[in-house]
Design an enzyme around this catalytic site. Structure first.
Site, PDB file in Angstrom:
ATOM      1  N   GLU A 105       0.854  -1.192   0.000  1.00  0.00           N
ATOM      2  CA  GLU A 105       0.000   0.000   0.000  1.00  0.00           C
ATOM      3  C   GLU A 105       0.883   1.232   0.000  1.00  0.00           C
ATOM      4  O   GLU A 105       1.907   1.284   0.673  1.00  0.00           O
ATOM      5  CB  GLU A 105      -0.937   0.034   1.208  1.00  0.00           C
ATOM      6  CG  GLU A 105      -0.240   0.224   2.539  1.00  0.00           C
ATOM      7  CD  GLU A 105      -1.139   0.812   3.627  1.00  0.00           C
ATOM      8  OE1 GLU A 105      -1.474   2.011   3.534  1.00  0.00           O
ATOM      9  OE2 GLU A 105      -1.461   0.068   4.562  1.00  0.00           O
ATOM     10  N   LYS A 117      -9.013  -3.438   9.643  1.00  0.00           N
ATOM     11  CA  LYS A 117      -7.634  -3.200  10.068  1.00  0.00           C
ATOM     12  C   LYS A 117      -7.661  -2.743  11.519  1.00  0.00           C
ATOM     13  O   LYS A 117      -8.227  -1.692  11.828  1.00  0.00           O
ATOM     14  CB  LYS A 117      -6.994  -2.130   9.183  1.00  0.00           C
ATOM     15  CG  LYS A 117      -5.577  -1.760   9.585  1.00  0.00           C
ATOM     16  CD  LYS A 117      -4.997  -0.693   8.663  1.00  0.00           C
ATOM     17  CE  LYS A 117      -5.448   0.686   9.026  1.00  0.00           C
ATOM     18  NZ  LYS A 117      -4.707   1.745   8.296  1.00  0.00           N
ATOM     19  N   THR A 172      -3.988   5.340   4.150  1.00  0.00           N
ATOM     20  CA  THR A 172      -4.327   6.624   4.767  1.00  0.00           C
ATOM     21  C   THR A 172      -5.427   7.323   3.968  1.00  0.00           C
ATOM     22  O   THR A 172      -5.354   8.511   3.647  1.00  0.00           O
ATOM     23  CB  THR A 172      -3.083   7.527   4.906  1.00  0.00           C
ATOM     24  OG1 THR A 172      -1.979   6.745   5.389  1.00  0.00           O
ATOM     25  CG2 THR A 172      -3.323   8.636   5.926  1.00  0.00           C
TER      26      THR A 172
END
Length: 212
Positions: free
Chosen positions: A41, A129, A69
């Site tokens: 990522e 997550k 993010t």
């Protein structure tokens, strides 16, 4: 289950790339690739993150390349247009999950409680997550899956070579690894060989667990 989520569950290790500059990002990802990593990522607070995602998608066709993010639905949409295979968010935002679902791109939101994990699942997230995972401990996944065995959980925040096996053994579906795999010192030194070596170590720990 979404194909990308399935691949993440199979790979189990997601490299988190958060940089001050994207100048060497292809070298970094190539180093990770040579070490066996197939899921990365790129955080959106990395300069040029969206262009980097487009570039990496063209260079590494058998990797899953995600955006991290992701703080809101507009950011999610921008990452989707850039070709991101999946989106990770530090928090739980319903609109972000719905944006991903609308375009067939899985969103992995950040949660810290069983209530948040269930809400994320109800909103359509196939994986959550737990961030920062160090704050809840390695037993969290096993504990939360007792009453909610349908959850997929990724540990992010504080995962390292020293504790990765614990996460694999305690029921976590995947781990996200940042600073213990890629950090500013290694990038400043152009020490891509060390990144490859660390990636290999994480993959070896994964394979030891899978083969047990």
């Amino acid at each position: 289950m979404n194909d990308v989520i399935h691949q993440i569950n199979v790979e189990k290790v997601v490299a988190i790339i958060r940089l001050d500059s994207n100048l060497h990002i292809e070298d970094i990802v190539r180093s990770l690739y040579e070490g066996g990593i197939r899921a990365v990522e790129v955080t959106l607070n990395t300069p040029g993150a969206l262009d980097s995602i487009k570039q990496l998608k063209g260079s590494f066709s058998d990797m899953v390349i995600g955006a991290g993010t992701v703080l809101d639905a507009p950011s999610a949409y921008s990452a989707i247009l850039a070709g991101a295979d999946f989106l990770l968010a530090p928090t739980l935002q319903k609109e972000t999950i719905l944006m991903g679902s609308r375009h067939g791109v899985p969103v992995i939101p950040g949660v810290m409680t069983p209530t948040e994990a269930l809400k994320a699942y109800e909103y359509g997230a196939q994986t959550v997550k737990v961030f920062p995972a160090r704050s809840v401990g390695v037993n969290f996944a096993k504990d939360v899956k007792g009453p909610m065995p349908f959850l997929n959980v990724m540990a992010v925040g504080g995962v390292s070579l020293e504790n990765a096996v614990e996460y694999f053994e305690k029921g976590w579906n995947s781990i996200g690894v940042g600073g213990s795999l890629i950090n500013r010192k290694l990038i400043d030194q152009r020490n891509f060989e060390e990144i490859t070596d660390r990636a290999k170590q994480f993959i070896q720990l994964r394979d030891q667990k899978v083969c047990k």
